[in-house]
Design an enzyme around this catalytic site. Structure first.
Site, mmCIF file in Angstrom:
data_model
loop_
_atom_site.group_PDB
_atom_site.id
_atom_site.type_symbol
_atom_site.label_atom_id
_atom_site.label_comp_id
_atom_site.label_asym_id
_atom_site.label_seq_id
_atom_site.Cartn_x
_atom_site.Cartn_y
_atom_site.Cartn_z
ATOM 1 N N HIS A 11 -7.878 -2.181 10.049
ATOM 2 C CA HIS A 11 -8.750 -2.349 8.887
ATOM 3 C C HIS A 11 -8.134 -1.695 7.647
ATOM 4 O O HIS A 11 -8.132 -2.275 6.554
ATOM 5 C CB HIS A 11 -10.116 -1.731 9.200
ATOM 6 C CG HIS A 11 -11.095 -1.787 8.076
ATOM 7 N ND1 HIS A 11 -12.051 -2.774 7.969
ATOM 8 C CD2 HIS A 11 -11.293 -0.972 7.007
ATOM 9 C CE1 HIS A 11 -12.779 -2.566 6.880
ATOM 10 N NE2 HIS A 11 -12.343 -1.470 6.292
ATOM 11 N N GLU A 12 -7.579 -0.498 7.821
ATOM 12 C CA GLU A 12 -7.003 0.218 6.682
ATOM 13 C C GLU A 12 -5.699 -0.418 6.215
ATOM 14 O O GLU A 12 -5.446 -0.516 5.008
ATOM 15 C CB GLU A 12 -6.792 1.687 7.048
ATOM 16 C CG GLU A 12 -8.076 2.436 7.322
ATOM 17 C CD GLU A 12 -9.055 2.377 6.152
ATOM 18 O OE1 GLU A 12 -8.613 2.490 4.993
ATOM 19 O OE2 GLU A 12 -10.259 2.199 6.403
ATOM 20 N N HIS A 69 -6.628 -3.400 4.081
ATOM 21 C CA HIS A 69 -6.962 -3.059 2.695
ATOM 22 C C HIS A 69 -5.698 -2.997 1.842
ATOM 23 O O HIS A 69 -5.657 -3.488 0.712
ATOM 24 C CB HIS A 69 -7.664 -1.698 2.634
ATOM 25 C CG HIS A 69 -9.151 -1.759 2.803
ATOM 26 N ND1 HIS A 69 -9.958 -2.604 2.076
ATOM 27 C CD2 HIS A 69 -9.979 -1.049 3.613
ATOM 28 C CE1 HIS A 69 -11.222 -2.417 2.429
ATOM 29 N NE2 HIS A 69 -11.263 -1.495 3.361
ATOM 30 N N GLU A 112 -14.388 -5.265 1.782
ATOM 31 C CA GLU A 112 -14.610 -4.834 3.159
ATOM 32 C C GLU A 112 -14.594 -6.026 4.113
ATOM 33 O O GLU A 112 -14.029 -5.953 5.207
ATOM 34 C CB GLU A 112 -15.940 -4.081 3.271
ATOM 35 C CG GLU A 112 -15.958 -2.739 2.558
ATOM 36 C CD GLU A 112 -15.028 -1.708 3.192
ATOM 37 O OE1 GLU A 112 -14.388 -2.009 4.223
ATOM 38 O OE2 GLU A 112 -14.931 -0.608 2.653
#
Length: 257
Positions: free
Chosen positions: A128-129, A132, A191
């Site tokens: 997820h990071e 981003h 997100e």
């Protein structure tokens, strides 16, 4: 005039013109501004990483470090990135937090491991990071922060005049400022983009994407507030429902390792 002085002045001029357009942008992931170059973004990331490594000790838990390193490498490879060029570090601290900085840095705090009990669950967070970062959300968030507070702190930091305030503002804008209570939220669209890209990344790396939902179930059962890195997401029940909608696509991409 030194380059480090010219660039912030140019950005300040761009800021003045761009603010007039901020209200009519069609970009739903931020203010639609692009006020920082990739070179400057990397410079900010390196400054923040240096501040973190100088102020926060690395973990003494060799297993935590090994897991974070190996999982990050698998995720980076499926994203067509060379893991050898990335630095991964687990930091001491009870913050349930993780981040990926411009400049090829990945950080994880020890506190995250109380929720991410398996490698696949940890891959859900790190993926997820990284997502981003790949989606350019850090640049959008830095630009948004520059616009909303006139950019003085961040521009001063890029120019090499980063005092405590400037350092904390960099940390906030890049997503590493939880220890200061300054973590800025990514937008909901950002997100969702990171959720989808992160799930696909972990699935292609051989981690069952179901683990992302399991991670949230762990937090729900613990009865604790969501960890810092997900503090801007919907509540746990809504979060699980959103991930379940994304799960079929991720399952189709799943390649068991």
């Amino acid at each position: 005039m030194p380059t480090t002085t010219v660039r912030p002045l140019c950005l300040a001029a761009a800021l003045a013109g761009s603010l007039a357009l901020a209200g009519c942008t069609g970009n739903a992931t931020g203010l639609g501004l692009n006020l920082v170059s990739q070179e400057q973004l990397v410079e900010l990331g390196q400054q923040d990483w240096q501040r973190l490594t100088q102020s926060t000790p690395a973990t003494a838990n060799a297993d935590y470090q090994r897991r974070a390193q190996q999982i990050s490498a698998r995720l980076l490879r499926v994203a067509s990135l060379d893991p050898a060029g990335w630095e991964v570090r687990v930091f001491q601290g009870q913050e349930a937090n993780a981040f990926a900085l411009p400049g090829q840095k990945i950080g994880v705090y020890e506190g995250l491991f109380q929720y991410a009990k398996t490698d696949a669950q940890l891959a859900a967070v790190i993926g997820h990071e990284i997502a981003h970062n790949l989606e350019g959300h850090a640049a959008e968030r830095v630009s948004t922060q520059m616009a909303t507070d006139a950019g003085t702190s961040i521009l001063g930091a890029v120019a090499g005049a980063s005092g405590v305030g400037g350092s904390e503002m960099i940390a906030a804008a890049l997503g590493t400022g939880a220890q200061y209570g300054l973590l800025l939220p990514y937008s909901r669209n950002q997100e969702l983009e990171a959720d989808r890209a992160g799930l696909l990344m972990m699935a292609r790396a051989g981690y069952d994407p179901q683990a992302a939902i399991d991670l949230w179930q762990n937090m729900k059962q613990a009865g604790n507030q969501p960890p810092t890195f997900m503090s801007t997401h919907p509540g746990t029940a809504d979060r699980i429902a959103a991930l379940q909608k994304l799960l079929p696509e991720a399952k189709a991409a799943y390649k068991p390792g």
